[in-house]
Write a protein that holds these residues in place. Structure first.
Motif, PDB file in Angstrom:
ATOM      1  N   ILE A   1       0.971  -1.119  -0.190  1.00  0.00           N
ATOM      2  CA  ILE A   1      -0.055  -0.225  -0.044  1.00  0.00           C
ATOM      3  C   ILE A   1       0.851   1.291  -0.089  1.00  0.00           C
ATOM      4  O   ILE A   1       0.829   2.190  -0.845  1.00  0.00           O
ATOM      5  N   HIS A   2       1.937   1.125   0.651  1.00  0.00           N
ATOM      6  CA  HIS A   2       2.746   2.258   0.924  1.00  0.00           C
ATOM      7  C   HIS A   2       3.572   2.631  -0.595  1.00  0.00           C
ATOM      8  O   HIS A   2       3.513   3.570  -1.048  1.00  0.00           O
ATOM      9  N   GLU A   3       3.887   1.514  -1.040  1.00  0.00           N
ATOM     10  CA  GLU A   3       4.824   1.402  -2.516  1.00  0.00           C
ATOM     11  C   GLU A   3       3.777   1.907  -3.514  1.00  0.00           C
ATOM     12  O   GLU A   3       4.232   2.796  -4.533  1.00  0.00           O
ATOM     13  N   ALA A   4       2.521   1.688  -3.408  1.00  0.00           N
ATOM     14  CA  ALA A   4       1.566   2.022  -4.365  1.00  0.00           C
ATOM     15  C   ALA A   4       1.582   3.801  -4.723  1.00  0.00           C
ATOM     16  O   ALA A   4       1.371   4.226  -5.564  1.00  0.00           O
ATOM     17  N   GLN A   5       1.751   4.212  -3.439  1.00  0.00           N
ATOM     18  CA  GLN A   5       1.885   5.759  -3.412  1.00  0.00           C
ATOM     19  C   GLN A   5       2.660   6.522  -4.317  1.00  0.00           C
ATOM     20  O   GLN A   5       2.632   7.449  -4.879  1.00  0.00           O
ATOM     21  N   TYR A   6       3.951   5.645  -4.534  1.00  0.00           N
ATOM     22  CA  TYR A   6       5.062   5.968  -5.656  1.00  0.00           C
ATOM     23  C   TYR A   6       4.898   5.386  -7.015  1.00  0.00           C
ATOM     24  O   TYR A   6       6.067   5.123  -7.403  1.00  0.00           O
TER      25      TYR A   6
ATOM     26  N   PRO B   1      -1.147   1.659 -14.150  1.00  0.00           N
ATOM     27  CA  PRO B   1      -1.279  -0.015 -13.958  1.00  0.00           C
ATOM     28  C   PRO B   1      -0.247  -0.350 -12.846  1.00  0.00           C
ATOM     29  O   PRO B   1      -0.670  -1.265 -12.135  1.00  0.00           O
ATOM     30  N   ASP B   2       0.603   0.297 -12.583  1.00  0.00           N
ATOM     31  CA  ASP B   2       1.837   0.018 -11.369  1.00  0.00           C
ATOM     32  C   ASP B   2       0.894   0.183 -10.229  1.00  0.00           C
ATOM     33  O   ASP B   2       0.972  -0.494  -9.146  1.00  0.00           O
ATOM     34  N   PHE B   3       0.259   1.339  -9.998  1.00  0.00           N
ATOM     35  CA  PHE B   3      -0.609   1.433  -8.768  1.00  0.00           C
ATOM     36  C   PHE B   3      -1.517   0.422  -8.510  1.00  0.00           C
ATOM     37  O   PHE B   3      -1.575  -0.097  -7.275  1.00  0.00           O
ATOM     38  N   ILE B   4      -2.352   0.012  -9.506  1.00  0.00           N
ATOM     39  CA  ILE B   4      -3.316  -1.081  -9.335  1.00  0.00           C
ATOM     40  C   ILE B   4      -2.702  -2.166  -8.942  1.00  0.00           C
ATOM     41  O   ILE B   4      -3.054  -2.760  -8.240  1.00  0.00           O
ATOM     42  N   ALA B   5      -1.454  -2.778  -9.683  1.00  0.00           N
ATOM     43  CA  ALA B   5      -0.810  -4.010  -9.515  1.00  0.00           C
ATOM     44  C   ALA B   5      -0.229  -4.093  -7.960  1.00  0.00           C
ATOM     45  O   ALA B   5      -0.381  -5.115  -7.273  1.00  0.00           O
ATOM     46  N   LYS B   6       0.255  -2.799  -7.359  1.00  0.00           N
ATOM     47  CA  LYS B   6       0.672  -2.665  -5.915  1.00  0.00           C
ATOM     48  C   LYS B   6      -0.592  -3.018  -5.014  1.00  0.00           C
ATOM     49  O   LYS B   6      -0.576  -3.848  -4.018  1.00  0.00           O
ATOM     50  N   LEU B   7      -1.607  -2.614  -5.300  1.00  0.00           N
ATOM     51  CA  LEU B   7      -2.922  -2.758  -4.583  1.00  0.00           C
ATOM     52  C   LEU B   7      -3.391  -4.149  -4.767  1.00  0.00           C
ATOM     53  O   LEU B   7      -3.859  -4.758  -3.820  1.00  0.00           O
TER      54      LEU B   7
END
Length: 101
Positions: free
Chosen positions: A47-52, A57-63
Motif C-alpha cells: 500500500i505504501h509502495e503504491a503511493q509512488y 497500472p503500477d498503482f493497481i498492481a501494487k494494490l
C-alpha cells in the motif's frame, strides 16, 4: 502530504501482526509466525509502495498484491483459530481490521 486512512490502517494492522508474531514465537510456533508475519506486514508495504507507483497500472498492481497478501493473512488467521493459538475474539479483531476502517 496527508496520510491516507488506508496507509494508517495498514501500519496499525502490521503492528498487531508483529505483536501476534511475538506471542506465537513465545509459544514456540515459528512456522505460522513467520508466514503470517511476512504476509501481514507485506499488505502495508505494498500500500505504501503504491503511493509512488509509476502510473495507474503500477498503482493497481501494487494494490492487487496487497489484496492477495490480505487474503493470505486471513488464511493464516483462520489456521491459528482452528489450532487454538488465538481465540474467536482475537480472530475477529484481526480479520476485520480493514473492514471497520
Amino acid at each position: 502530504m496527508a496520510e491516507s486512512k488506508l496507509r494508517i490502517l495498514s501500519i496499525d494492522f502490521a503492528v498487531q501482526i508483529l505483536n501476534l508474531v511475538k506471542f506465537l514465537k513465545s509459544q514456540h510456533e515459528a512456522i505460522v509466525a513467520n508466514q503470517i508475519g511476512r504476509a501481514g506486514t507485506s499488505i502495508g508495504a505494498n500500500i505504501h509502495e503504491a503511493q509512488y507507483a509509476h502510473g495507474k497500472p503500477d498503482f493497481i498492481a501494487k494494490l492487487q498484491i496487497a489484496l492477495k497478501e490480505a487474503n493470505e493473512t486471513s488464511y493464516w488467521l483462520e489456521l491459528l483459530l482452528k489450532t487454538n493459538y488465538i481465540d474467536e475474539a482475537k480472530y475477529q479483531e484481526l480479520n476485520n481490521s480493514f473492514k471497520s476502517g
